[in-house]
Design a protein around this motif. Sequence first.
Motif, PDB file in Angstrom:
ATOM      1  N   ARG A 238       0.812  -1.215   0.000  1.00 35.35           N
ATOM      2  CA  ARG A 238       0.000   0.000   0.000  1.00 35.35           C
ATOM      3  C   ARG A 238       0.849   1.270   0.000  1.00 35.35           C
ATOM      4  O   ARG A 238       0.434   2.322   0.490  1.00 35.35           O
ATOM      5  CB  ARG A 238      -0.954   0.008   1.194  1.00 35.35           C
ATOM      6  CG  ARG A 238      -1.795  -1.256   1.344  1.00 35.35           C
ATOM      7  CD  ARG A 238      -2.993  -1.258   0.426  1.00 35.35           C
ATOM      8  NE  ARG A 238      -3.981  -0.310   0.879  1.00 35.35           N
ATOM      9  CZ  ARG A 238      -4.913  -0.556   1.792  1.00 35.35           C
ATOM     10  NH1 ARG A 238      -4.973  -1.759   2.366  1.00 35.35           N
ATOM     11  NH2 ARG A 238      -5.799   0.360   2.147  1.00 35.35           N
ATOM     12  N   ARG A 239       2.044   1.194  -0.589  1.00 42.13           N
ATOM     13  CA  ARG A 239       2.902   2.363  -0.701  1.00 42.13           C
ATOM     14  C   ARG A 239       2.529   3.170  -1.946  1.00 42.13           C
ATOM     15  O   ARG A 239       2.063   2.620  -2.939  1.00 42.13           O
ATOM     16  CB  ARG A 239       4.366   1.934  -0.826  1.00 42.13           C
ATOM     17  CG  ARG A 239       4.872   1.108   0.345  1.00 42.13           C
ATOM     18  CD  ARG A 239       5.093   1.949   1.571  1.00 42.13           C
ATOM     19  NE  ARG A 239       5.800   1.207   2.620  1.00 42.13           N
ATOM     20  CZ  ARG A 239       6.239   1.749   3.735  1.00 42.13           C
ATOM     21  NH1 ARG A 239       6.053   3.035   3.971  1.00 42.13           N
ATOM     22  NH2 ARG A 239       6.871   1.018   4.633  1.00 42.13           N
ATOM     23  N   ARG A 240       2.778   4.472  -1.887  1.00 39.80           N
ATOM     24  CA  ARG A 240       2.605   5.320  -3.068  1.00 39.80           C
ATOM     25  C   ARG A 240       3.867   5.202  -3.916  1.00 39.80           C
ATOM     26  O   ARG A 240       4.966   5.536  -3.456  1.00 39.80           O
ATOM     27  CB  ARG A 240       2.368   6.775  -2.663  1.00 39.80           C
ATOM     28  CG  ARG A 240       1.062   6.997  -1.923  1.00 39.80           C
ATOM     29  CD  ARG A 240       0.789   8.485  -1.699  1.00 39.80           C
ATOM     30  NE  ARG A 240       1.879   9.142  -0.996  1.00 39.80           N
ATOM     31  CZ  ARG A 240       2.034   9.121   0.321  1.00 39.80           C
ATOM     32  NH1 ARG A 240       1.166   8.460   1.088  1.00 39.80           N
ATOM     33  NH2 ARG A 240       3.049   9.755   0.894  1.00 39.80           N
ATOM     34  N   VAL A 241       3.703   4.737  -5.147  1.00 41.06           N
ATOM     35  CA  VAL A 241       4.832   4.426  -6.025  1.00 41.06           C
ATOM     36  C   VAL A 241       4.654   5.156  -7.352  1.00 41.06           C
ATOM     37  O   VAL A 241       3.524   5.317  -7.833  1.00 41.06           O
ATOM     38  CB  VAL A 241       4.922   2.901  -6.267  1.00 41.06           C
ATOM     39  CG1 VAL A 241       6.079   2.560  -7.196  1.00 41.06           C
ATOM     40  CG2 VAL A 241       5.054   2.149  -4.938  1.00 41.06           C
ATOM     41  N   ARG A 242       5.748   5.558  -7.960  1.00 40.44           N
ATOM     42  CA  ARG A 242       5.675   6.147  -9.295  1.00 40.44           C
ATOM     43  C   ARG A 242       6.879   5.695 -10.104  1.00 40.44           C
ATOM     44  O   ARG A 242       8.018   5.839  -9.683  1.00 40.44           O
ATOM     45  CB  ARG A 242       5.639   7.670  -9.204  1.00 40.44           C
ATOM     46  CG  ARG A 242       5.543   8.371 -10.541  1.00 40.44           C
ATOM     47  CD  ARG A 242       4.183   8.240 -11.205  1.00 40.44           C
ATOM     48  NE  ARG A 242       4.218   8.803 -12.545  1.00 40.44           N
ATOM     49  CZ  ARG A 242       4.117  10.096 -12.832  1.00 40.44           C
ATOM     50  NH1 ARG A 242       3.973  10.969 -11.839  1.00 40.44           N
ATOM     51  NH2 ARG A 242       4.164  10.509 -14.078  1.00 40.44           N
ATOM     52  N   PHE A 243       6.607   5.151 -11.285  1.00 43.22           N
ATOM     53  CA  PHE A 243       7.637   4.667 -12.212  1.00 43.22           C
ATOM     54  C   PHE A 243       7.719   5.627 -13.388  1.00 43.22           C
ATOM     55  O   PHE A 243       6.699   6.084 -13.913  1.00 43.22           O
ATOM     56  CB  PHE A 243       7.263   3.268 -12.698  1.00 43.22           C
ATOM     57  CG  PHE A 243       8.253   2.655 -13.657  1.00 43.22           C
ATOM     58  CD1 PHE A 243       9.193   1.744 -13.212  1.00 43.22           C
ATOM     59  CD2 PHE A 243       8.237   2.991 -15.014  1.00 43.22           C
ATOM     60  CE1 PHE A 243      10.100   1.173 -14.096  1.00 43.22           C
ATOM     61  CE2 PHE A 243       9.143   2.434 -15.902  1.00 43.22           C
ATOM     62  CZ  PHE A 243      10.080   1.521 -15.437  1.00 43.22           C
ATOM     63  N   THR A 244       8.947   5.920 -13.826  1.00 44.17           N
ATOM     64  CA  THR A 244       9.135   6.768 -14.996  1.00 44.17           C
ATOM     65  C   THR A 244      10.480   6.454 -15.628  1.00 44.17           C
ATOM     66  O   THR A 244      11.367   5.907 -14.962  1.00 44.17           O
ATOM     67  CB  THR A 244       9.085   8.258 -14.607  1.00 44.17           C
ATOM     68  OG1 THR A 244       9.205   9.068 -15.795  1.00 44.17           O
ATOM     69  CG2 THR A 244      10.218   8.625 -13.662  1.00 44.17           C
ATOM     70  N   THR A 245      10.634   6.786 -16.893  1.00 42.19           N
ATOM     71  CA  THR A 245      11.960   6.750 -17.494  1.00 42.19           C
ATOM     72  C   THR A 245      12.619   8.099 -17.226  1.00 42.19           C
ATOM     73  O   THR A 245      11.944   9.101 -16.965  1.00 42.19           O
ATOM     74  CB  THR A 245      11.905   6.511 -19.005  1.00 42.19           C
ATOM     75  OG1 THR A 245      11.204   7.604 -19.628  1.00 42.19           O
ATOM     76  CG2 THR A 245      11.187   5.204 -19.324  1.00 42.19           C
TER      77      THR A 245
ATOM     78  N   TRP B 278       6.258  14.777  -6.977  1.00 34.44           N
ATOM     79  CA  TRP B 278       7.251  13.713  -6.943  1.00 34.44           C
ATOM     80  C   TRP B 278       7.782  13.509  -5.520  1.00 34.44           C
ATOM     81  O   TRP B 278       8.041  12.379  -5.100  1.00 34.44           O
ATOM     82  CB  TRP B 278       8.403  14.038  -7.894  1.00 34.44           C
ATOM     83  CG  TRP B 278       8.042  13.808  -9.326  1.00 34.44           C
ATOM     84  CD1 TRP B 278       7.636  14.737 -10.240  1.00 34.44           C
ATOM     85  CD2 TRP B 278       8.024  12.556 -10.002  1.00 34.44           C
ATOM     86  NE1 TRP B 278       7.356  14.139 -11.439  1.00 34.44           N
ATOM     87  CE2 TRP B 278       7.589  12.800 -11.332  1.00 34.44           C
ATOM     88  CE3 TRP B 278       8.318  11.251  -9.635  1.00 34.44           C
ATOM     89  CZ2 TRP B 278       7.456  11.789 -12.270  1.00 34.44           C
ATOM     90  CZ3 TRP B 278       8.191  10.238 -10.581  1.00 34.44           C
ATOM     91  CH2 TRP B 278       7.770  10.507 -11.879  1.00 34.44           C
ATOM     92  N   GLU B 279       7.925  14.586  -4.785  1.00 34.79           N
ATOM     93  CA  GLU B 279       8.468  14.490  -3.429  1.00 34.79           C
ATOM     94  C   GLU B 279       7.527  13.728  -2.497  1.00 34.79           C
ATOM     95  O   GLU B 279       7.974  13.062  -1.553  1.00 34.79           O
ATOM     96  CB  GLU B 279       8.726  15.898  -2.881  1.00 34.79           C
ATOM     97  CG  GLU B 279       9.533  15.918  -1.598  1.00 34.79           C
ATOM     98  CD  GLU B 279       9.899  17.326  -1.169  1.00 34.79           C
ATOM     99  OE1 GLU B 279      10.535  17.469  -0.111  1.00 34.79           O
ATOM    100  OE2 GLU B 279       9.536  18.286  -1.890  1.00 34.79           O
TER     101      GLU B 279
ATOM    102  N   VAL C 128       7.964   5.822  -3.137  1.00 30.98           N
ATOM    103  CA  VAL C 128       8.989   5.116  -3.920  1.00 30.98           C
ATOM    104  C   VAL C 128       8.960   5.670  -5.342  1.00 30.98           C
ATOM    105  O   VAL C 128       7.961   5.523  -6.050  1.00 30.98           O
ATOM    106  CB  VAL C 128       8.755   3.596  -3.963  1.00 30.98           C
ATOM    107  CG1 VAL C 128       9.861   2.913  -4.782  1.00 30.98           C
ATOM    108  CG2 VAL C 128       8.699   3.009  -2.563  1.00 30.98           C
ATOM    109  N   VAL C 129      10.053   6.302  -5.758  1.00 34.29           N
ATOM    110  CA  VAL C 129      10.190   6.772  -7.136  1.00 34.29           C
ATOM    111  C   VAL C 129      11.190   5.868  -7.849  1.00 34.29           C
ATOM    112  O   VAL C 129      12.285   5.624  -7.339  1.00 34.29           O
ATOM    113  CB  VAL C 129      10.677   8.234  -7.193  1.00 34.29           C
ATOM    114  CG1 VAL C 129      11.113   8.599  -8.609  1.00 34.29           C
ATOM    115  CG2 VAL C 129       9.567   9.170  -6.739  1.00 34.29           C
TER     116      VAL C 129
END
Length: 263
Positions: free
Chosen positions: A139-146, A170-171, A175-176
């Motif tokens: 249940r973590r807030r995650v963001r994936f990007t190139t 983003w901050e 997890v980024v």
Amino acid sequence: MNRTTATLAASTTLIEQSIRQYCRLLKMPTLAAQFDRLAQTALREGHSHVQYVEALLAAEVEERERKAVLRRIQEARLPRVKTLEEFEFSQSPLQASRLADLAGGGYIERAEPIVLIGEAGTGKTHVAISLCVAACRQRRRVRFTTAAALINELVEARAENQLSRALGRWERVEVVCIDELGYVPLADVGAELMFQVIADRAEKAALIVTTNLPFSEWGQVFPNPRLCKAVLDRVTDRAHILESGDTSYRFRRTLAKRGQKHE
């Protein structure tokens, strides 16, 4: 059907409708969908009314957790969903036990970076996505990007005087994951914006980076020596550095398939 049976059936129908209405008011859709089936199971297997209520509430909680995880995965914007169970560890120097430990999420609590270094086709992105999925399941807030997509987003935000707001978004992510850092050299503006994202997370939130370049060659990505040193300092501090090797198992798999076709 006699009158008594018909009356009982009508009463049961009214009660079921009332239960569904209560469920709507309480926002418990799973309970509404399963209370009748679970009641029949309880009668058939001789469960007590307490066991029946427990089963109902367990079903509701389980479904809510499933939907919450699915929502986290969708919000993460993963290019695809992959797990560590699907990874071919037999074709990689990466250790299953070490990755399983990382998937447990301790690095998130400690705000530690993870850096995956290796050539194309060695499974870096697969592992990074798998760690993101594991975090979503917690249940973590995650963001994936190139790296390229992140820079493009921030450059556009800057042009629209929305940079502070974009960096703030983003901050706030726990997890980024920045994929493919090093495939394209960054212009001065892009390098500075990338540094801002990385610096904002240092010792405060988790960061996952995949790169095809050893640290000694990061000057190709960050041409400014001082900026490059500052980025490396923050990325490598307390980091888990994982090397996926220089031999593409994806390429080996392709060759193996071709060999099978010619047999």
